[in-house]
Motif scaffolding. Structure first.
Motif, mmCIF file in Angstrom:
data_model
loop_
_atom_site.group_PDB
_atom_site.id
_atom_site.type_symbol
_atom_site.label_atom_id
_atom_site.label_comp_id
_atom_site.label_asym_id
_atom_site.label_seq_id
_atom_site.Cartn_x
_atom_site.Cartn_y
_atom_site.Cartn_z
ATOM 1 N N ASP A 25 -11.349 5.497 -3.499
ATOM 2 C CA ASP A 25 -10.496 4.672 -4.352
ATOM 3 C C ASP A 25 -9.017 4.901 -4.094
ATOM 4 O O ASP A 25 -8.192 4.096 -4.502
ATOM 5 C CB ASP A 25 -10.786 4.965 -5.831
ATOM 6 C CG ASP A 25 -12.193 4.514 -6.213
ATOM 7 O OD1 ASP A 25 -12.699 3.579 -5.567
ATOM 8 O OD2 ASP A 25 -12.761 5.099 -7.149
ATOM 9 N N ASN A 27 -7.360 4.795 -1.322
ATOM 10 C CA ASN A 27 -6.793 3.890 -0.325
ATOM 11 C C ASN A 27 -7.084 2.426 -0.606
ATOM 12 O O ASN A 27 -6.704 1.570 0.176
ATOM 13 C CB ASN A 27 -7.316 4.254 1.065
ATOM 14 C CG ASN A 27 -6.862 5.635 1.483
ATOM 15 O OD1 ASN A 27 -5.801 6.076 1.084
ATOM 16 N ND2 ASN A 27 -7.675 6.315 2.266
ATOM 17 N N SER A 28 -7.798 2.135 -1.675
ATOM 18 C CA SER A 28 -8.109 0.734 -1.956
ATOM 19 C C SER A 28 -6.891 0.025 -2.531
ATOM 20 O O SER A 28 -6.041 0.628 -3.187
ATOM 21 C CB SER A 28 -9.279 0.640 -2.939
ATOM 22 O OG SER A 28 -8.892 1.159 -4.184
ATOM 23 N N ARG A 29 -6.800 -1.237 -2.276
ATOM 24 C CA ARG A 29 -5.678 -2.048 -2.751
ATOM 25 C C ARG A 29 -6.125 -2.837 -3.975
ATOM 26 O O ARG A 29 -6.915 -3.763 -3.865
ATOM 27 C CB ARG A 29 -5.193 -2.973 -1.657
ATOM 28 C CG ARG A 29 -4.657 -2.217 -0.469
ATOM 29 C CD ARG A 29 -4.014 -3.172 0.493
ATOM 30 N NE ARG A 29 -3.477 -2.463 1.628
ATOM 31 C CZ ARG A 29 -2.200 -2.171 1.765
ATOM 32 N NH1 ARG A 29 -1.345 -2.493 0.848
ATOM 33 N NH2 ARG A 29 -1.785 -1.545 2.835
ATOM 34 N N ASP A 30 -5.576 -2.453 -5.102
ATOM 35 C CA ASP A 30 -5.898 -3.106 -6.350
ATOM 36 C C ASP A 30 -4.750 -4.045 -6.712
ATOM 37 O O ASP A 30 -3.646 -3.601 -7.019
ATOM 38 C CB ASP A 30 -6.105 -2.057 -7.446
ATOM 39 C CG ASP A 30 -6.529 -2.675 -8.756
ATOM 40 O OD1 ASP A 30 -6.898 -3.864 -8.763
ATOM 41 O OD2 ASP A 30 -6.494 -1.970 -9.768
ATOM 42 N N GLU A 31 -4.998 -5.342 -6.653
ATOM 43 C CA GLU A 31 -3.930 -6.316 -6.883
ATOM 44 C C GLU A 31 -3.382 -6.273 -8.304
ATOM 45 O O GLU A 31 -2.278 -6.729 -8.546
ATOM 46 C CB GLU A 31 -4.414 -7.722 -6.552
ATOM 47 C CG GLU A 31 -4.633 -7.939 -5.077
ATOM 48 C CD GLU A 31 -4.996 -9.363 -4.749
ATOM 49 O OE1 GLU A 31 -4.685 -10.253 -5.561
ATOM 50 O OE2 GLU A 31 -5.586 -9.588 -3.690
ATOM 51 N N SER A 32 -4.115 -5.725 -9.240
ATOM 52 C CA SER A 32 -3.605 -5.647 -10.613
ATOM 53 C C SER A 32 -2.477 -4.633 -10.730
ATOM 54 O O SER A 32 -1.705 -4.683 -11.684
ATOM 55 C CB SER A 32 -4.733 -5.273 -11.578
ATOM 56 O OG SER A 32 -5.183 -3.951 -11.314
ATOM 57 N N ARG A 33 -2.357 -3.731 -9.757
ATOM 58 C CA ARG A 33 -1.296 -2.731 -9.779
ATOM 59 C C ARG A 33 -0.073 -3.162 -8.977
ATOM 60 O O ARG A 33 0.897 -2.434 -8.901
ATOM 61 C CB ARG A 33 -1.830 -1.409 -9.233
ATOM 62 C CG ARG A 33 -2.926 -0.833 -10.117
ATOM 63 C CD ARG A 33 -3.552 0.403 -9.559
ATOM 64 N NE ARG A 33 -2.584 1.330 -9.038
ATOM 65 C CZ ARG A 33 -2.868 2.292 -8.187
ATOM 66 N NH1 ARG A 33 -4.099 2.456 -7.772
ATOM 67 N NH2 ARG A 33 -1.934 3.105 -7.748
ATOM 68 N N TRP A 34 -0.109 -4.320 -8.344
ATOM 69 C CA TRP A 34 1.012 -4.793 -7.545
ATOM 70 C C TRP A 34 2.144 -5.247 -8.457
ATOM 71 O O TRP A 34 1.936 -5.681 -9.578
ATOM 72 C CB TRP A 34 0.592 -5.940 -6.650
ATOM 73 C CG TRP A 34 -0.321 -5.530 -5.535
ATOM 74 C CD1 TRP A 34 -0.878 -4.305 -5.332
ATOM 75 C CD2 TRP A 34 -0.803 -6.361 -4.489
ATOM 76 N NE1 TRP A 34 -1.664 -4.314 -4.220
ATOM 77 C CE2 TRP A 34 -1.643 -5.560 -3.676
ATOM 78 C CE3 TRP A 34 -0.616 -7.671 -4.156
ATOM 79 C CZ2 TRP A 34 -2.271 -6.055 -2.554
ATOM 80 C CZ3 TRP A 34 -1.243 -8.164 -3.035
ATOM 81 C CH2 TRP A 34 -2.063 -7.357 -2.243
ATOM 82 N N THR A 35 3.353 -5.183 -7.955
ATOM 83 C CA THR A 35 4.515 -5.597 -8.731
ATOM 84 C C THR A 35 5.030 -6.939 -8.221
ATOM 85 O O THR A 35 4.735 -7.351 -7.105
ATOM 86 C CB THR A 35 5.631 -4.540 -8.645
ATOM 87 O OG1 THR A 35 6.712 -4.954 -9.462
ATOM 88 C CG2 THR A 35 6.119 -4.369 -7.215
#
Length: 144
Positions: A25, A27-35
């Motif tokens: 987890d 290295n996974s890209r979680d789009e909900s954490r993007w700004t």
């Protein structure tokens, strides 16, 4: 003695690899954490200082130049109204630039990265006969 050192080195490598934890987890890209914050760096050609603001002449995508005015009052902030301008001092070997930070397309702040010495050729003075119009809330007039 050499065999003992080699044995200890091999055991430490084995122990390190055996107890290493691979977190998938991390290295996974979680789009909900993007700004939605973005920034734009713009080269500054000239800064003209006035008593109530700065007139900035900037380079437009390597074709032409543009001008904008930044009020000095933006450097002061409070809890209710955070500051919109920050001045960073750079080494005289670097070229000055301004960074415009926006959040979701809405202007947040401008950062002027300039040399400290006012004797640098990038600094200038606005004549007193031409006052600057500093009644603005954002840098929407900056067109690249």
């Amino acid at each position: 003695m050499k065999k003992l050192l080699i044995l200890i080195a091999l055991l430490s490598v084995f122990a390190t690899s055996a107890f290493a934890y691979d977190n998938p987890d991390a290295n996974s890209r979680d789009e909900s954490r993007w700004t939605t914050m973005t920034y734009t760096n713009i080269p500054i050609l000239k800064i003209l200082e006035s008593s109530n603001g700065y007139a900035i002449i900037y380079q437009k995508n390597k074709i032409g130049s543009g001008t904008t005015v930044i009020p000095k009052a933006w450097a002061k902030g409070s809890v209710d109204n955070p500051r919109k301008m920050k001045i960073r001092v750079i080494d005289s070997t670097l070229k000055p630039f301004m960074t415009i930070v926006s959040d979701g397309g809405e202007f947040k702040r401008v950062i002027l990265n300039v040399p400290k010495s006012k004797s640098n050729s990038v600094w200038g003075v606005v004549p007193n006969s031409k006052p600057l119009d500093v009644d603005k809330t954002d840098l929407s007039d900056v067109k690249l």
